[in-house]
Design a protein around this motif. Sequence first.
Motif, PDB file in Angstrom:
ATOM      1  N   VAL A 237     -21.339 -28.245 -10.223  1.00 30.71           N
ATOM      2  CA  VAL A 237     -20.660 -27.068 -10.912  1.00 30.71           C
ATOM      3  C   VAL A 237     -20.038 -27.106 -11.875  1.00 30.71           C
ATOM      4  O   VAL A 237     -20.405 -26.327 -13.028  1.00 30.71           O
ATOM      5  CB  VAL A 237     -19.073 -27.262 -10.359  1.00 30.71           C
ATOM      6  CG1 VAL A 237     -17.774 -26.742 -10.495  1.00 30.71           C
ATOM      7  CG2 VAL A 237     -19.025 -27.543  -8.453  1.00 30.71           C
ATOM      8  N   ARG A 238     -19.976 -28.485 -12.872  1.00 29.67           N
ATOM      9  CA  ARG A 238     -20.240 -28.781 -14.256  1.00 29.67           C
ATOM     10  C   ARG A 238     -21.139 -28.110 -15.221  1.00 29.67           C
ATOM     11  O   ARG A 238     -21.353 -27.803 -16.018  1.00 29.67           O
ATOM     12  CB  ARG A 238     -20.335 -30.118 -14.500  1.00 29.67           C
ATOM     13  CG  ARG A 238     -18.770 -30.779 -14.127  1.00 29.67           C
ATOM     14  CD  ARG A 238     -17.676 -30.209 -14.843  1.00 29.67           C
ATOM     15  NE  ARG A 238     -17.317 -31.235 -16.306  1.00 29.67           N
ATOM     16  CZ  ARG A 238     -17.349 -31.035 -17.385  1.00 29.67           C
ATOM     17  NH1 ARG A 238     -16.391 -29.146 -17.322  1.00 29.67           N
ATOM     18  NH2 ARG A 238     -17.466 -31.533 -18.532  1.00 29.67           N
ATOM     19  N   GLN A 239     -22.570 -28.596 -14.103  1.00 27.88           N
ATOM     20  CA  GLN A 239     -23.545 -27.666 -14.709  1.00 27.88           C
ATOM     21  C   GLN A 239     -23.408 -26.104 -14.801  1.00 27.88           C
ATOM     22  O   GLN A 239     -24.241 -25.162 -15.783  1.00 27.88           O
ATOM     23  CB  GLN A 239     -24.588 -27.717 -14.096  1.00 27.88           C
ATOM     24  CG  GLN A 239     -25.347 -28.943 -14.184  1.00 27.88           C
ATOM     25  CD  GLN A 239     -27.121 -29.679 -13.447  1.00 27.88           C
ATOM     26  OE1 GLN A 239     -26.863 -29.041 -12.532  1.00 27.88           O
ATOM     27  NE2 GLN A 239     -28.282 -30.658 -14.077  1.00 27.88           N
ATOM     28  N   LEU A 240     -23.288 -25.142 -13.450  1.00 19.34           N
ATOM     29  CA  LEU A 240     -22.669 -23.748 -13.771  1.00 19.34           C
ATOM     30  C   LEU A 240     -22.108 -23.679 -14.500  1.00 19.34           C
ATOM     31  O   LEU A 240     -22.023 -22.505 -15.010  1.00 19.34           O
ATOM     32  CB  LEU A 240     -22.442 -23.858 -12.165  1.00 19.34           C
ATOM     33  CG  LEU A 240     -23.118 -22.590 -11.836  1.00 19.34           C
ATOM     34  CD1 LEU A 240     -24.642 -21.916 -12.087  1.00 19.34           C
ATOM     35  CD2 LEU A 240     -22.658 -22.480  -9.948  1.00 19.34           C
ATOM     36  N   LEU A 241     -20.451 -24.455 -14.166  1.00 20.41           N
ATOM     37  CA  LEU A 241     -19.029 -23.832 -15.388  1.00 20.41           C
ATOM     38  C   LEU A 241     -19.392 -24.540 -16.450  1.00 20.41           C
ATOM     39  O   LEU A 241     -17.609 -25.555 -15.807  1.00 20.41           O
ATOM     40  CB  LEU A 241     -18.893 -23.919 -14.370  1.00 20.41           C
ATOM     41  CG  LEU A 241     -18.554 -22.689 -13.128  1.00 20.41           C
ATOM     42  CD1 LEU A 241     -17.682 -22.745 -11.538  1.00 20.41           C
ATOM     43  CD2 LEU A 241     -18.986 -20.734 -13.810  1.00 20.41           C
ATOM     44  N   PRO A 242     -19.218 -24.715 -17.593  1.00 22.54           N
ATOM     45  CA  PRO A 242     -18.412 -25.717 -18.140  1.00 22.54           C
ATOM     46  C   PRO A 242     -17.338 -26.229 -18.432  1.00 22.54           C
ATOM     47  O   PRO A 242     -17.378 -27.221 -19.025  1.00 22.54           O
ATOM     48  CB  PRO A 242     -20.313 -26.156 -19.109  1.00 22.54           C
ATOM     49  CG  PRO A 242     -21.339 -24.829 -19.376  1.00 22.54           C
ATOM     50  CD  PRO A 242     -19.908 -24.505 -18.139  1.00 22.54           C
ATOM     51  N   ASP A 243     -16.820 -25.047 -18.302  1.00 21.33           N
ATOM     52  CA  ASP A 243     -15.299 -25.105 -18.757  1.00 21.33           C
ATOM     53  C   ASP A 243     -14.770 -25.209 -17.414  1.00 21.33           C
ATOM     54  O   ASP A 243     -13.457 -25.704 -18.021  1.00 21.33           O
ATOM     55  CB  ASP A 243     -14.837 -23.919 -19.070  1.00 21.33           C
ATOM     56  CG  ASP A 243     -15.606 -23.260 -20.330  1.00 21.33           C
ATOM     57  OD1 ASP A 243     -16.054 -24.523 -20.836  1.00 21.33           O
ATOM     58  OD2 ASP A 243     -16.119 -22.267 -20.219  1.00 21.33           O
ATOM     59  N   CYS A 244     -14.938 -25.936 -16.181  1.00 19.60           N
ATOM     60  CA  CYS A 244     -14.132 -26.192 -15.339  1.00 19.60           C
ATOM     61  C   CYS A 244     -14.026 -27.645 -15.231  1.00 19.60           C
ATOM     62  O   CYS A 244     -14.953 -28.668 -15.338  1.00 19.60           O
ATOM     63  CB  CYS A 244     -14.631 -25.171 -14.085  1.00 19.60           C
ATOM     64  SG  CYS A 244     -14.296 -25.537 -12.408  1.00 19.60           S
ATOM     65  N   LYS A 245     -12.708 -27.866 -14.852  1.00 16.04           N
ATOM     66  CA  LYS A 245     -12.918 -29.725 -14.922  1.00 16.04           C
ATOM     67  C   LYS A 245     -12.659 -29.756 -13.322  1.00 16.04           C
ATOM     68  O   LYS A 245     -12.353 -28.766 -12.120  1.00 16.04           O
ATOM     69  CB  LYS A 245     -11.274 -29.650 -14.992  1.00 16.04           C
ATOM     70  CG  LYS A 245     -10.413 -29.471 -16.072  1.00 16.04           C
ATOM     71  CD  LYS A 245      -8.787 -30.172 -16.545  1.00 16.04           C
ATOM     72  CE  LYS A 245      -9.118 -30.703 -18.472  1.00 16.04           C
ATOM     73  NZ  LYS A 245      -9.165 -29.239 -19.123  1.00 16.04           N
TER      74      LYS A 245
END
Length: 352
Positions: free
Chosen positions: A196-204
């Motif tokens: 998820v962090r790789q795909l959406l770096p702004d998502c906590k």
Amino acid sequence: MAEKPILIIGGGPAGLEAARSIADLGYQAVLVEKRERLGGTPDEAHYAKLTPDLRDAPKAMQEMIDPVTNNPNVKIHFGSTVTSASGSAGNFDVTIKNSKGSTTENVGAVIVATGFQHFDPGRETQQYGYYEHDDVLTLVDLEKMLTEHKVVRPSNGQPPKSLCFIQCVGSRDRQIGNEYCSKVCCGIASKGAIEVRQLLPDCKVYIFYIDMRMYGYWENEIYWPAQEKYKVNYVKGIVTEVVKKGDGLMIKGEDTTLGRPMEIPMDIVVLSVGMEPSAGTREMAKVFGLQLNKYNFIETTGGPLDTVTTTVEGVYACGASTGPADLEDSVSSAGLAAMKAISLVRKAAQAA
Ligand SMILES: Cc1cc2nc3c(=O)[nH]c(=O)nc-3n(C[C@H](O)[C@H](O)[C@H](O)COP(=O)(O)OP(=O)(O)OC[C@H]3O[C@@H](n4cnc5c(N)ncnc54)[C@H](O)[C@@H]3O)c2cc1C
Ligand code: SF4
């Protein structure tokens, strides 16, 4: 006399490894799979990448399937299951049924590899609102989104700004009777968090856990990279409730490290559901008269030194049909089951 074929029930990672091993050694395997496809739960549940090495799951499964299909030593019955069995070790007659009718096979040994099913989070854990709130998912739902490279809030189609995993859903829970640890979900949630962090770096991204259970190399392969490189927030805490708040969700519970209540708004909540025996595992136990353990997985009799021998001579079980298992466990026990079954059919042929 020639050795009789070995029946394998279930074409997931365990059944495929057993079939490949038997065929490679020059023996005959009859593989019965209830679906029209091989690959088991990783295929059916659309796993994206495998833990711990982040390999592409469909590709890895295909590499297990290829040596088994069009193999002259493996006969495959798709869309089929075993409905009855008679005989004894070295000489079983089994009835295999599909939608068109039934057929009988005479086999020397049986390997049950009918696997597991994911815990249904609607069962006795209504406080997490899986069936009430669109943005509450399971690990399996998230895997499907990751396969499509598109993680969005089902409620509005927008990418989440915050996402959390709740661990041990349906596992380590005395109230519902699943006291066991499902073994894989800490690693899989951490792997999912990285993706998820790789795909959406702004998502906590948060993981709420009771204990983090990363065994062996998974510690270095997933846990530390998730924290240090991908900045996933691990919070030791118990989430007691997920409620709707405005157009998002609110998780309520207790941060057990700080010893204080917590309430955190969240766009997506992912429930790390554990493993339960599949319906097929329970059915095959009935057909062959196998004893189940208190959690309804197939009982094996040899403790840690023999994980595949069941209470019925000539019938072996492997993979997640005997309890929570990752791929490594499943494939290893499948190899052992294949060896034991081959040894039995060889001895039976020599004695005839
Ligand atoms: C959300 C989640 C993600 C996971 N991701 C990973 C991961 O990344 N890495 C990892 O190491 N492990 C992972 N696991 C664990 C992994 O899925 C299991 O270790 C593995 O699937 C077990 O393989 P199996 O062949 O024993 O069972 P299964 O994969 O469940 O296969 C069983 C097969 O038997 C068939 N079957 C069932 N009943 C019958 C019947 N009556 N007749 C005929 N056929 C039947 C089924 O259709 C299926 O094809 C994950 C588990 C969960 C819960
Ligand atoms: S692996 Fe982790 S999430 Fe899964 S049951 Fe065990 S402790 Fe809970």
